[in-house]
Design a protein around this motif. Sequence first.
Motif, PDB file in Angstrom:
ATOM      1  N   ASN A 250       0.851  -1.177   0.000  1.00  0.00           N
ATOM      2  CA  ASN A 250       0.000   0.000   0.000  1.00  0.00           C
ATOM      3  C   ASN A 250       0.899   1.244   0.000  1.00  0.00           C
ATOM      4  OD1 ASN A 250      -1.811   1.986   0.638  1.00  0.00           O
ATOM      5  ND2 ASN A 250      -2.729   0.876   2.367  1.00  0.00           N
ATOM      6  N   GLU A 251       0.577   2.227  -0.789  1.00  0.00           N
ATOM      7  CA  GLU A 251       1.415   3.435  -0.847  1.00  0.00           C
ATOM      8  C   GLU A 251       1.244   4.318   0.389  1.00  0.00           C
ATOM      9  OE1 GLU A 251       3.877   4.178  -2.930  1.00  0.00           O
ATOM     10  OE2 GLU A 251       3.454   2.168  -3.709  1.00  0.00           O
ATOM     11  N   ASP A 252       0.143   4.129   1.138  1.00  0.00           N
ATOM     12  CA  ASP A 252      -0.108   4.983   2.303  1.00  0.00           C
ATOM     13  C   ASP A 252       0.904   4.761   3.413  1.00  0.00           C
ATOM     14  OD1 ASP A 252      -2.336   5.896   1.066  1.00  0.00           O
ATOM     15  OD2 ASP A 252      -3.718   4.534   2.116  1.00  0.00           O
ATOM     16  N   MET A 253       1.143   5.827   4.177  1.00  0.00           N
ATOM     17  CA  MET A 253       1.969   5.718   5.377  1.00  0.00           C
ATOM     18  C   MET A 253       1.034   5.442   6.562  1.00  0.00           C
ATOM     19  SD  MET A 253       4.955   6.319   4.283  1.00  0.00           S
ATOM     20  CE  MET A 253       5.804   7.076   2.919  1.00  0.00           C
ATOM     21  N   ALA A 254       1.448   4.546   7.430  1.00  0.00           N
ATOM     22  CA  ALA A 254       0.557   4.137   8.527  1.00  0.00           C
ATOM     23  C   ALA A 254       0.119   5.311   9.397  1.00  0.00           C
ATOM     24  CB  ALA A 254       1.250   3.072   9.379  1.00  0.00           C
ATOM     25  N   MET A 255       1.031   6.262   9.661  1.00  0.00           N
ATOM     26  CA  MET A 255       0.686   7.320  10.589  1.00  0.00           C
ATOM     27  C   MET A 255      -0.071   8.464   9.913  1.00  0.00           C
ATOM     28  SD  MET A 255       1.802   5.578  12.943  1.00  0.00           S
ATOM     29  CE  MET A 255       1.151   6.551  14.292  1.00  0.00           C
ATOM     30  N   ASP A 256      -0.268   8.350   8.591  1.00  0.00           N
ATOM     31  CA  ASP A 256      -1.033   9.385   7.888  1.00  0.00           C
ATOM     32  C   ASP A 256      -2.530   9.082   7.879  1.00  0.00           C
ATOM     33  OD1 ASP A 256       1.268  10.667   7.368  1.00  0.00           O
ATOM     34  OD2 ASP A 256       1.383  10.142   5.235  1.00  0.00           O
TER      35      ASP A 256
END
Length: 529
Positions: A250-256
């Motif tokens: 997944n391209e998302d960052m976990a903390m975002d």
Amino acid sequence: MAKNNYDVIVVGAGFAGLYMLHNLRSRGFSVRVFEAGGDIGGTWYWNRYPGARCDVESLEYSYQFSEELQQEWVWSERYATQAEILKYANHVADRFELRRDIQFDSHISKMAFDETSNSWTITTADGEATVSRFCVMATGCLSSTNIPAIEGREKFAGGTYHTGSWPHHGADFTGKKVGIIGTGSSGVQSIPIIAEQADHLYVFQRTPSYAIPAYNGPYDPEYERERKANYKNYREEAKNSRSGFLLAINEDMAMDVSEEERQVAYDKRWKRGGLTFLGAFNDLLTNKEANDTAADFVRSKIQEVVNDPDLAEKLSPQTVVGCKRMCVDTNYYQTYNRDNVTLLDVTEHPIDEITTTGIRRDGTEIELDELVFATGFDAMTGALAKIDIKGSNKTTLKEKWAEGAKTYLGVAIAGFPNLFIVTGPGSPSVLANMMPAIEHHVEWISDCINYCRETNCNRVEASSDAEEAWVAQTNELASHTLFPTCNSWYLGANIPGKPRIFMPYLGFQRYLAACEEIVEKGYKGFSLS
Ligand code: FAD
Ligand code: NAP
């Protein structure tokens, strides 16, 4: 006196050695393969412990060099058993008539490079010497077993096993008191099955592992049909990934994202099962805060499955998730709900000694009939360091690597001309799907040897500068991640006295691009003469 003269000698007849033989032979090179074992298969020949299977999906953990081969072979399960993978290796050996050039039960113990003839003399433990211009080490990253030097180890009077050299006749634990040391992937796979057989199983755990459910089962024929129809695209997609398989990062960052979104993402990956869990977010191996959220999720799952909260706590790892190789399990945590399984934490109370009748720990002896070492391997360098390999200035490889393995691209070593390694330290290797990693190396090495033939060169050697720069880059890449934060075998930390250096190169796609660029620049970093 050396006999026979080959263009290339290959050491090892696992998946790397088999394809190396086939590829070179089909280009007209004379090749001889030496294998210590009694037959082909490497990892899948030796690791016959109960529960052994792959943890990269079978449709991906297979060769792609032959379209006919990948279409004709039918995998029965998502994660094939050791027996099925070995059957596949045998099918490959038969299909491409490989056995006739492989010499079994031949352990190579010595190798020396001769400056005058630019050739290698390779000697078996029985003293049989063979000469070749080039030598390819297909000796495996996880082929040198590690049995820890626990006091009294040799005294034990019952049956002793190591998962990595399991007896061919199998082991029957029915009605027995069995001890198993180690809870890495081999332990996690074998513990549930041994527990079903044994009268009682004692698990000696030093570091708990993160295990993600496999949800293994037969392949859905429609899924298989679609995969095979589009094999080319899937294989290409995997090559363009970080690890050579379809992790679907997944391209998302976990903390975002919000806590709720994170839980949804982890839950989705958990339900899908397997190593793809680590692809839930892009930064799980670079940001500790992000990693903690994934680790918390797995720990919560352990608490859900294991009935006894204290036991669940003991089974819950506190290390960075993914820092040590993650495990893929079937009923691992559930096994600890059985009455005939006892978990013993050897960090809290270390093993004092192995006795003739069991293991003494915390002042008491646990009586055992059988003892299983699931204690892993001297990874990446072990099999090579065991061979007395003398390079161009008579330095041995063991001496050269005394402070840590150094290679150029993980395939070549300065001071060791005409010698290549398949998936050596400094290549993505064990942090990738090993099958495409192996195929890439084999093809790259074969192209290099062929280039030498076409340009009438007798000697190919990596330069020390190129090697130093490559080692620095490998370390630099690791330093931006959480990988160096635990005592993993990637770092050599599982073997007492082994120098700590992060051995795999991070980024499969980045690695392939670097190898290609080096060739485009006329084998930059190598001297060819
Ligand atoms: P190996 O299969 O290790 O073969 C090396 C061969 O060299 C051995 O047969 C050995 O006997 C021989 N040899 C070594 N030294 C000498 C010598 N001095 N003289 C003669 N012969 C010698 N990878 C994945 O990508 N996915 C998985 O799911 C996966 N599952 C695994 C499960 C287990 C239990 C283990 C241990 C490893 C697993 N791996 C997996 C990694 C696996 O090692 C590779 O995928 C692959 O099989 C390695 O092939 P190879 O030919 O490079 O080495
Ligand atoms: P491993 O991951 O190195 O695990 C070895 C285990 O033994 C660890 O739990 C280790 O504890 C323990 N141990 C070692 N020495 C010990 C000692 N002196 N006292 C107590 N415990 C000790 O080895 P492995 O399980 O054989 O797996 C190695 C690799 O092979 C895997 O990481 C994977 O790449 C591959 N593999 C894959 C599969 C699969 O699912 N397809 C299966 C098996 C293996 P510490 O962690 O504290 O060192």
